[in-house]
Design a protein around this motif. Structure first.
Motif, PDB file in Angstrom:
ATOM      1  N   PRO A 174       7.367  13.339  56.589  1.00 22.03           N
ATOM      2  CA  PRO A 174       7.415  13.679  58.024  1.00 22.03           C
ATOM      3  C   PRO A 174       7.547  12.459  58.937  1.00 22.03           C
ATOM      4  O   PRO A 174       8.334  12.475  59.884  1.00 22.03           O
ATOM      5  CB  PRO A 174       6.086  14.400  58.249  1.00 22.03           C
ATOM      6  CG  PRO A 174       5.706  14.931  56.909  1.00 22.03           C
ATOM      7  CD  PRO A 174       6.272  14.001  55.886  1.00 22.03           C
ATOM      8  N   ILE A 175       6.824  11.372  58.634  1.00 30.29           N
ATOM      9  CA  ILE A 175       6.875  10.191  59.511  1.00 30.29           C
ATOM     10  C   ILE A 175       8.283   9.591  59.539  1.00 30.29           C
ATOM     11  O   ILE A 175       8.761   9.127  60.561  1.00 30.29           O
ATOM     12  CB  ILE A 175       5.815   9.135  59.074  1.00 30.29           C
ATOM     13  CG1 ILE A 175       5.781   7.917  60.007  1.00 30.29           C
ATOM     14  CG2 ILE A 175       6.074   8.628  57.686  1.00 30.29           C
ATOM     15  CD1 ILE A 175       4.958   8.110  61.214  1.00 30.29           C
ATOM     16  N   VAL A 176       8.960   9.618  58.402  1.00 31.41           N
ATOM     17  CA  VAL A 176      10.320   9.068  58.344  1.00 31.41           C
ATOM     18  C   VAL A 176      11.280   9.999  59.093  1.00 31.41           C
ATOM     19  O   VAL A 176      12.151   9.549  59.845  1.00 31.41           O
ATOM     20  CB  VAL A 176      10.771   8.884  56.876  1.00 31.41           C
ATOM     21  CG1 VAL A 176      12.209   8.390  56.808  1.00 31.41           C
ATOM     22  CG2 VAL A 176       9.852   7.920  56.140  1.00 31.41           C
ATOM     23  N   ARG A 177      11.082  11.313  58.910  1.00 31.04           N
ATOM     24  CA  ARG A 177      11.962  12.279  59.606  1.00 31.04           C
ATOM     25  C   ARG A 177      11.807  12.127  61.131  1.00 31.04           C
ATOM     26  O   ARG A 177      12.784  12.112  61.868  1.00 31.04           O
ATOM     27  CB  ARG A 177      11.588  13.697  59.168  1.00 31.04           C
ATOM     28  CG  ARG A 177      12.754  14.661  59.252  1.00 31.04           C
ATOM     29  CD  ARG A 177      12.371  16.036  58.763  1.00 31.04           C
ATOM     30  NE  ARG A 177      11.719  16.031  57.462  1.00 31.04           N
ATOM     31  CZ  ARG A 177      10.867  16.961  57.050  1.00 31.04           C
ATOM     32  NH1 ARG A 177      10.541  17.956  57.845  1.00 31.04           N
ATOM     33  NH2 ARG A 177      10.346  16.899  55.853  1.00 31.04           N
ATOM     34  N   LYS A 229       5.486  -2.877  57.038  1.00 32.40           N
ATOM     35  CA  LYS A 229       5.049  -1.982  58.119  1.00 32.40           C
ATOM     36  C   LYS A 229       6.256  -1.695  59.006  1.00 32.40           C
ATOM     37  O   LYS A 229       6.819  -2.613  59.603  1.00 32.40           O
ATOM     38  CB  LYS A 229       3.936  -2.666  58.922  1.00 32.40           C
ATOM     39  CG  LYS A 229       3.434  -1.830  60.091  1.00 32.40           C
ATOM     40  CD  LYS A 229       2.380  -2.611  60.880  1.00 32.40           C
ATOM     41  CE  LYS A 229       1.883  -1.823  62.082  1.00 32.40           C
ATOM     42  NZ  LYS A 229       0.963  -2.619  62.919  1.00 32.40           N
ATOM     43  N   HIS A 230       6.653  -0.426  59.076  1.00 30.27           N
ATOM     44  CA  HIS A 230       7.758  -0.018  59.950  1.00 30.27           C
ATOM     45  C   HIS A 230       7.183   0.820  61.080  1.00 30.27           C
ATOM     46  O   HIS A 230       6.417   1.748  60.831  1.00 30.27           O
ATOM     47  CB  HIS A 230       8.797   0.799  59.174  1.00 30.27           C
ATOM     48  CG  HIS A 230       9.606  -0.023  58.227  1.00 30.27           C
ATOM     49  ND1 HIS A 230       9.213  -0.290  56.940  1.00 30.27           N
ATOM     50  CD2 HIS A 230      10.795  -0.663  58.397  1.00 30.27           C
ATOM     51  CE1 HIS A 230      10.115  -1.058  56.342  1.00 30.27           C
ATOM     52  NE2 HIS A 230      11.092  -1.294  57.195  1.00 30.27           N
ATOM     53  N   VAL A 231       7.586   0.489  62.311  1.00 28.85           N
ATOM     54  CA  VAL A 231       6.995   1.151  63.473  1.00 28.85           C
ATOM     55  C   VAL A 231       8.072   1.875  64.274  1.00 28.85           C
ATOM     56  O   VAL A 231       9.154   1.328  64.530  1.00 28.85           O
ATOM     57  CB  VAL A 231       6.264   0.120  64.367  1.00 28.85           C
ATOM     58  CG1 VAL A 231       5.665   0.802  65.591  1.00 28.85           C
ATOM     59  CG2 VAL A 231       5.178  -0.596  63.575  1.00 28.85           C
ATOM     60  N   ALA A 278       6.930   7.727  66.553  1.00 26.22           N
ATOM     61  CA  ALA A 278       6.001   8.702  65.953  1.00 26.22           C
ATOM     62  C   ALA A 278       4.866   8.029  65.193  1.00 26.22           C
ATOM     63  O   ALA A 278       4.018   8.705  64.613  1.00 26.22           O
ATOM     64  CB  ALA A 278       6.772   9.635  65.019  1.00 26.22           C
ATOM     65  N   GLY A 279       4.852   6.681  65.170  1.00 26.81           N
ATOM     66  CA  GLY A 279       3.767   5.983  64.488  1.00 26.81           C
ATOM     67  C   GLY A 279       4.287   4.999  63.449  1.00 26.81           C
ATOM     68  O   GLY A 279       5.494   4.782  63.311  1.00 26.81           O
ATOM     69  N   LYS A 289      15.153   5.984  65.118  1.00 27.31           N
ATOM     70  CA  LYS A 289      14.437   5.474  66.302  1.00 27.31           C
ATOM     71  C   LYS A 289      13.482   4.330  65.946  1.00 27.31           C
ATOM     72  O   LYS A 289      12.607   3.974  66.728  1.00 27.31           O
ATOM     73  CB  LYS A 289      13.610   6.615  66.937  1.00 27.31           C
ATOM     74  CG  LYS A 289      14.431   7.820  67.369  1.00 27.31           C
ATOM     75  CD  LYS A 289      13.496   8.901  67.909  1.00 27.31           C
ATOM     76  CE  LYS A 289      13.988  10.264  67.481  1.00 27.31           C
ATOM     77  NZ  LYS A 289      12.947  11.246  67.338  1.00 27.31           N
ATOM     78  N   TRP A 290      13.590   3.793  64.724  1.00 22.39           N
ATOM     79  CA  TRP A 290      12.673   2.716  64.332  1.00 22.39           C
ATOM     80  C   TRP A 290      12.787   1.560  65.326  1.00 22.39           C
ATOM     81  O   TRP A 290      13.882   1.203  65.771  1.00 22.39           O
ATOM     82  CB  TRP A 290      13.004   2.215  62.925  1.00 22.39           C
ATOM     83  CG  TRP A 290      12.762   3.246  61.862  1.00 22.39           C
ATOM     84  CD1 TRP A 290      13.708   3.977  61.217  1.00 22.39           C
ATOM     85  CD2 TRP A 290      11.502   3.674  61.347  1.00 22.39           C
ATOM     86  NE1 TRP A 290      13.117   4.840  60.317  1.00 22.39           N
ATOM     87  CE2 TRP A 290      11.751   4.679  60.378  1.00 22.39           C
ATOM     88  CE3 TRP A 290      10.172   3.321  61.601  1.00 22.39           C
ATOM     89  CZ2 TRP A 290      10.746   5.314  59.667  1.00 22.39           C
ATOM     90  CZ3 TRP A 290       9.163   3.946  60.891  1.00 22.39           C
ATOM     91  CH2 TRP A 290       9.454   4.937  59.945  1.00 22.39           C
ATOM     92  N   GLU A 291      11.647   0.935  65.634  1.00 20.81           N
ATOM     93  CA  GLU A 291      11.640  -0.119  66.665  1.00 20.81           C
ATOM     94  C   GLU A 291      11.556  -1.519  66.058  1.00 20.81           C
ATOM     95  O   GLU A 291      12.259  -2.424  66.465  1.00 20.81           O
ATOM     96  CB  GLU A 291      10.459   0.115  67.615  1.00 20.81           C
ATOM     97  CG  GLU A 291      10.691   1.346  68.496  1.00 20.81           C
ATOM     98  CD  GLU A 291       9.406   1.897  69.096  1.00 20.81           C
ATOM     99  OE1 GLU A 291       8.308   1.371  68.781  1.00 20.81           O
ATOM    100  OE2 GLU A 291       9.499   2.868  69.864  1.00 20.81           O
TER     101      GLU A 291
END
Ligand code: SF4
Ligand code: SF4
Length: 351
Positions: free
Chosen positions: A17-20, A38-40, A43-44, A25-27
Motif C-alpha cells: 500500500p505505501i508504494v501504491r 529510506k524512501h519518503v 503518504a509516509g 510522487k516520491w520526494e
C-alpha cells in the motif's frame, strides 16, 4: 481491450500500500545506516531493510524469512535481482528489532549505498551442463572473503560483482565492476558414437558461432576445425557427444571496470585483466585473493564517489596494472571492434 484470465495480474495490484500511494510522487531518499534505504513520499516513509542470502535457499529458510516479514512488515518483502531480500517496513520502530532477528538467524544486513551488494551469478555445477567452473561455490568464497564490504558502506562507490560459469555469460557479467567468468580452454572431444546415436547433426553444425564444426559424412558424425574453435561449449548443448569439460584446463578469468548505469559516464563493458586462474574448489583461494587485491587497490586509491572503472579511467590502465601488480600480457588487449575505446586505442595506454 479483451479481458481474459490469462497472464499475470496487473503489477500495481501487487504493490505494498505505501508504494501504491506514493507511486510517482516520491520526494527523496536517504541511507540511514548500512543495509537500510529510506524512501519518503506524501503518504509516509518506507524503510527497505536489505538482507544478504546464500542465494540457494531451503524451503525451511524461506519460511523462516517470510515469518519475519509477517511479524515486522505485514508480509511485504521482495527478492532483488541479486538475491538479496528487502523487507518493506513502514513502522520505523520495527527496523532495529527486524535487523536484530536477522542477525540472530545468521543473515547479514547490508549491501546498500557504497557497499558490495550480493553477487549475481549463474547456475554452475548445481544445474547447467556447460559450466567451466562452479558459480555458487565461487560466489560463496568471494562473499565470505569480502563480507566486511557488505555490512559497511565504506567503499568509494557501490560494487557490483557478477559471476558467469561459461562464456555464454547468462549472468550478464559483461558490464560489472568485477566479473568472474568460467572459461574452457580446449576444443571439444568428440564421441562419435554418441553423436551418431543422439544428435541432430545439421543443428549441431549450425549451432557453432564460429563455423568450426563441419559435417563428417563418412563417419556419420562431425569434425571440429581446431583453430576456429573459441571453446564456448555451445556444441555441448546440442550434443552430449561434444565433451567440452576438461578438469585440467578449465578455469576462471577476471574482467573489471564495467557498469550498466549511465550516471556521470556512459555504460561500459568489463575488460579482461586476469586471463586464467585455476579451478580450485572448494574455496578458490587464487581467485578470492585476486578479487580482494583489486578491491583493496580501488579502496586505497580511488576518490570518494568513483566506481572501479571510473577510477581506472582517471589513472589509466597502465597505472592500474602497476598498482595492483597484476602482470600484463597481450591477451588482455581489448580489441572488440565495436568498442568505443580500447586498450589499444586509448591514449592513456602506453604498453
Ligand atoms: Fe550454463 Fe554458461 Fe549460464 Fe553457466 S554461464 S549457467 S554454464 S549457460
Ligand atoms: Fe564451436 Fe563453441 Fe563447439 Fe568450439 S566449443 S566447436 S566454437 S560451438
Amino acid at each position: 481491450m479483451a479481458v481474459t484470465d490469462q497472464g499475470p495480474i496487473p503489477y500495481k495490484e501487487q504493490l505494498p500500500p505505501i508504494v501504491r500511494e506514493n507511486y510517482g510522487k516520491w520526494e527523496y531518499h536517504e541511507f540511514p545506516r548500512p543495509g537500510v534505504l529510506k524512501h519518503v513520499g506524501p503518504a509516509g516513509a518506507l524503510y527497505s531493510v536489505r538482507v544478504g542470502t546464500p542465494r540457494l535457499l531451503a524451503v525451511d529458510s524461506i519460511r523462516e524469512l517470510c515469518a519475519l516479514a509477517d511479524k515486522y512488515c505485514d508480509g511485504y518483502l521482495r527478492f532483488t535481482t541479486r538475491s538479496n531480500i528487502e523487507y518493506l517496513v513502514t513502522d520505523e520502530a520495527n527496523v532495529e528489532p527486524l535487523i536484530a532477528e536477522c542477525h540472530e538467524l545468521g543473515y547479514p544486513v547490508g549491501g546498500t549505498h557504497h557497499a558490495l551488494t550480493n553477487i549475481v551469478h549463474t547456475q554452475g555445477w548445481v544445474h547447467c551442463h556447460t559450466p567451466a567452473t562452479d558459480a555458487s561455490g565461487v560466489v560463496k568464497a568471494i562473499m565470505d572473503d569480502l563480507y566486511e564490504y557488505f555490512v559497511t558502506d565504506a567503499l568509494p562507490h557501490k560494487l557490483h560483482i557478477s559471476m558467469a560459469c561459461c562464456l555464454n555469460m547468462c549472468g550478464a557479467a559483461h558490464c560489472s565492476d568485477i566479473a568472474v567468468v568460467g572459461i574452457h580452454r580446449t576444443v571439444p572431444r568428440i564421441d562419435h558414437d554418441m553423436v551418431r546415436k543422439s544428435t541432430e547433426i545439421p543443428s549441431l553444425v549450425a549451432c557453432c558461432p564460429t563455423g568450426a564444426i563441419r559435417p563428417d559424412p563418412k563417419n556419420k558424425s562431425v569434425k571440429v576445425v581446431d583453430e576456429r574453435c573459441m571453446y564456448c561449449g555451445n556444441c555441448y548443448t546440442m550434443s552430449p557427444g561434444m565433451h567440452i569439460m576438461d578438469g585440467q584446463n578449465d578455469g576462471l578469468a577476471i574482467m573489471i571496470g564495467g557498469k550498466v548505469a549511465n550516471a556521470r559516464t556512459n555504460p561500459e563493458f568489463s575488460r579482461m585483466v586476469i586471463p586464467f586462474l585455476p579451478n580450485n574448489p572448494p574455496r578458490w583461494p587464487e581467485m578470492t585473493e585476486a578479487v580482494h587485491g583489486i578491491v583493496d587497490a580501488w579502496v586505497q586509491n580511488a576518490h570518494k564517489g568513483e566506481r572501479l572503472g571510473e577510477w581506472i579511467e582517471r589513472i589509466g590502465w597502465e597505472r592500474f596494472f602497476s598498482i595492483t601488480g597484476i602482470p600484463f600480457s597481450d591477451k588482455l588487449i581489448d580489441d572488440y571492434i565495436f568498442s568505443r575505446e580500447s586498450f589499444r586505442t586509448s591514449a592513456a595506454f602506453k604498453y
